[in-house]
Write an enzyme that holds these catalytic residues in place. Structure first.
Site, mmCIF file in Angstrom:
data_model
loop_
_atom_site.group_PDB
_atom_site.id
_atom_site.type_symbol
_atom_site.label_atom_id
_atom_site.label_comp_id
_atom_site.label_asym_id
_atom_site.label_seq_id
_atom_site.Cartn_x
_atom_site.Cartn_y
_atom_site.Cartn_z
ATOM 1 N N SER A 1 15.163 0.805 -0.101
ATOM 2 C CA SER A 1 14.686 0.123 1.104
ATOM 3 C C SER A 1 15.733 -0.888 1.580
ATOM 4 O O SER A 1 16.883 -0.513 1.794
ATOM 5 C CB SER A 1 13.333 -0.532 0.799
ATOM 6 O OG SER A 1 12.673 -0.901 1.972
ATOM 7 N N ARG B 1 1.608 -9.557 5.325
ATOM 8 C CA ARG B 1 1.741 -8.723 4.130
ATOM 9 C C ARG B 1 0.788 -7.532 4.174
ATOM 10 O O ARG B 1 1.156 -6.417 3.791
ATOM 11 C CB ARG B 1 1.470 -9.577 2.892
ATOM 12 C CG ARG B 1 1.518 -8.800 1.586
ATOM 13 C CD ARG B 1 2.882 -8.193 1.345
ATOM 14 N NE ARG B 1 3.021 -7.700 -0.020
ATOM 15 C CZ ARG B 1 4.114 -7.133 -0.511
ATOM 16 N NH1 ARG B 1 5.180 -6.989 0.256
ATOM 17 N NH2 ARG B 1 4.164 -6.725 -1.752
ATOM 18 N N ASP C 1 7.457 9.396 2.757
ATOM 19 C CA ASP C 1 7.905 8.082 3.239
ATOM 20 C C ASP C 1 8.089 8.157 4.754
ATOM 21 O O ASP C 1 9.038 8.764 5.239
ATOM 22 C CB ASP C 1 9.226 7.732 2.539
ATOM 23 C CG ASP C 1 9.738 6.336 2.899
ATOM 24 O OD1 ASP C 1 9.212 5.718 3.846
ATOM 25 O OD2 ASP C 1 10.678 5.876 2.221
ATOM 26 N N HIS D 1 6.508 5.183 0.959
ATOM 27 C CA HIS D 1 7.763 4.450 0.775
ATOM 28 C C HIS D 1 7.842 3.798 -0.608
ATOM 29 O O HIS D 1 8.904 3.752 -1.228
ATOM 30 C CB HIS D 1 7.891 3.388 1.872
ATOM 31 C CG HIS D 1 9.155 2.594 1.810
ATOM 32 N ND1 HIS D 1 10.407 3.181 1.861
ATOM 33 C CD2 HIS D 1 9.374 1.250 1.692
ATOM 34 C CE1 HIS D 1 11.336 2.236 1.793
ATOM 35 N NE2 HIS D 1 10.737 1.058 1.685
ATOM 36 N N ASP D 2 6.716 3.303 -1.099
ATOM 37 C CA ASP D 2 6.693 2.613 -2.395
ATOM 38 C C ASP D 2 7.013 3.525 -3.574
ATOM 39 O O ASP D 2 7.158 3.030 -4.697
ATOM 40 C CB ASP D 2 5.321 1.960 -2.627
ATOM 41 C CG ASP D 2 5.323 0.473 -2.296
ATOM 42 O OD1 ASP D 2 6.390 -0.053 -1.938
ATOM 43 O OD2 ASP D 2 4.256 -0.150 -2.404
#
Length: 375
Positions: free
Chosen positions: A149, A219, A315, A348-349
């Site tokens: 990232s 967040r 992602d 993405h994580d």
């Protein structure tokens, strides 16, 4: 903040950090952690670059939350980035809030926290600071630079800015340019922070308050972008939270709501709101091709660095197309590059999670690179 629970390198007025915005930051400091031993030839150093809300605590319990290091799946004894073999360094980025100089640090000119008087930071500034840290540690070349990232952006910037200092590079789940959609998501998060009455135009530390609600909402919004619809469905579906029926209220009826609220509240405990503004901005400004006449291949022209580029099928924040563009540019520049798109529904994580194919790919690449370097 300025006395973190980690190692710190301090730079005086004679060693300013020269920044892209024109500022010369001095004095300043960089907080970092190391794992493993540097060999006699100083040739086994691996720099791990952290993502947006990460920090230097890559493979040790976090001093604020007590949670395990953010990449313990990847970094440690016998892991792909093997601390029995490599000397691993991870530093907190400039503009961060875990001990490296940032908006929460004291401005020597005023004796108060910098707040929004802190100069705007770029990815290249972060990398310059890391290069100065390596100079301070007496490490001329890195065996490998690795990160996902925003960490991947730093990896690409390292390879472009200091090709002769980087033997191998592993940019994961990243891109050479921040997309309009990603800038848009970041702007929503920044506006959430700035809309909190306790933000006080960035002066909340002086006034003894913090924009916890705004930062938590930022967040929550960002966290959704790190996941995938499939992952959310698998984890939560439409299941209710500790109840048998909807309450016909705006309480957190659904598990996914409860989860996001928890994520927001936990984040506020360990992260500074102004840092969030600065670090998201650094990502937004990232456009490696623009720094090289609009041609990405020019960023890597003549490089001897060997690359391993990885992306994940689910992602959508940093989709595979961004990694392919990097690979095409590296091919055009005549660089050595291997590329893998990993099948995963974790979004993405995935780069932070238990992904055996990622471990196999990075472990294999590092083993081959280590043989080539005679490690």
């Amino acid at each position: 903040m300025d006395e973190p629970a980690s190692l710190v390198a301090r730079f005086g007025p004679d060693k300013p950090l020269v920044m892209d915005c024109g500022a010369r930051l001095a004095p300043w400091q960089i907080a970092y952690q190391t794992y493993g031993e540097l060999n006699a030839a100083r040739s086994n150093a691996v720099l791990v670059c952290h993502a947006l809300t990460g920090d230097q605590h890559v493979a040790n319990p976090h001093p604020v939350t007590g949670k395990p290091g953010w990449w313990e799946t990847m970094v440690g004894p016998g892991r792909p980035i093997d601390t029995n073999r490599f000397f691993v360094i991870c530093s907190n980025v400039v503009g961060g809030c875990m001990g490296t100089t940032g908006p929460a640090s004291l401005n020597p000119a005023t004796g108060k926290p910098w707040g929004l008087d802190f100069p705007v930071v770029t990815i290249r500034d972060m990398v310059r600071a890391q290069a100065m840290l390596l100079d301070h540690l007496g490490i001329e070349t890195l065996f490998c630079v690795v990160g996902g990232s925003m960490g991947g952006m730093q990896v690409l910037q390292w390879a472009a800015s200091y090709p002769e200092r980087v033997f191998a590079a592993i940019p994961i789940a990243t891109a050479a340019i921040h997309s309009a959609q990603n800038i848009a998501f970041h702007e929503v998060g920044r506006q959430a922070v700035m809309a909190d009455p306790d933000w006080r135009n960035g002066r909340y530390l002086e006034e003894g308050v913090k924009p916890a609600k705004g930062l938590a909402v930022a967040r929550m919004g960002a966290h959704i972008t790190y996941l995938s619809e499939k992952a959310l469905h698998r984890k939560f579906g439409r299941r209710l939270q500790d109840r048998d029926a909807p309450t016909f209220s705006f309480d957190a009826d659904f598990q996914v709501e409860s989860y996001l609220r928890y994520q927001g509240e936990a984040f506020v405990e360990r992260f500074d709101a102004n840092s969030y503004l600065y670090v998201t901005r650094a990502m937004d400004y990232f456009d490696l091709a623009a720094d090289h006449g609009g041609v990405l291949a020019n960023a890597f022209r003549g490089t001897k660095t060997r690359f391993c580029v990885a992306s994940f099928t689910s992602d959508w924040l940093f989709p595979t197309s961004g990694s392919r563009a990097i690979v095409h540019a590296l091919n055009a520049a005549g660089a050595s590059v291997s590329f893998v798109e990993i099948e995963s529904d974790k979004g993405h994580d995935a780069f932070l999670l238990d992904e055996p194919e990622l471990f196999a790919t990075t472990g294999g690449f590092l083993a081959a690179a280590a043989r080539a370097r005679g490690l």
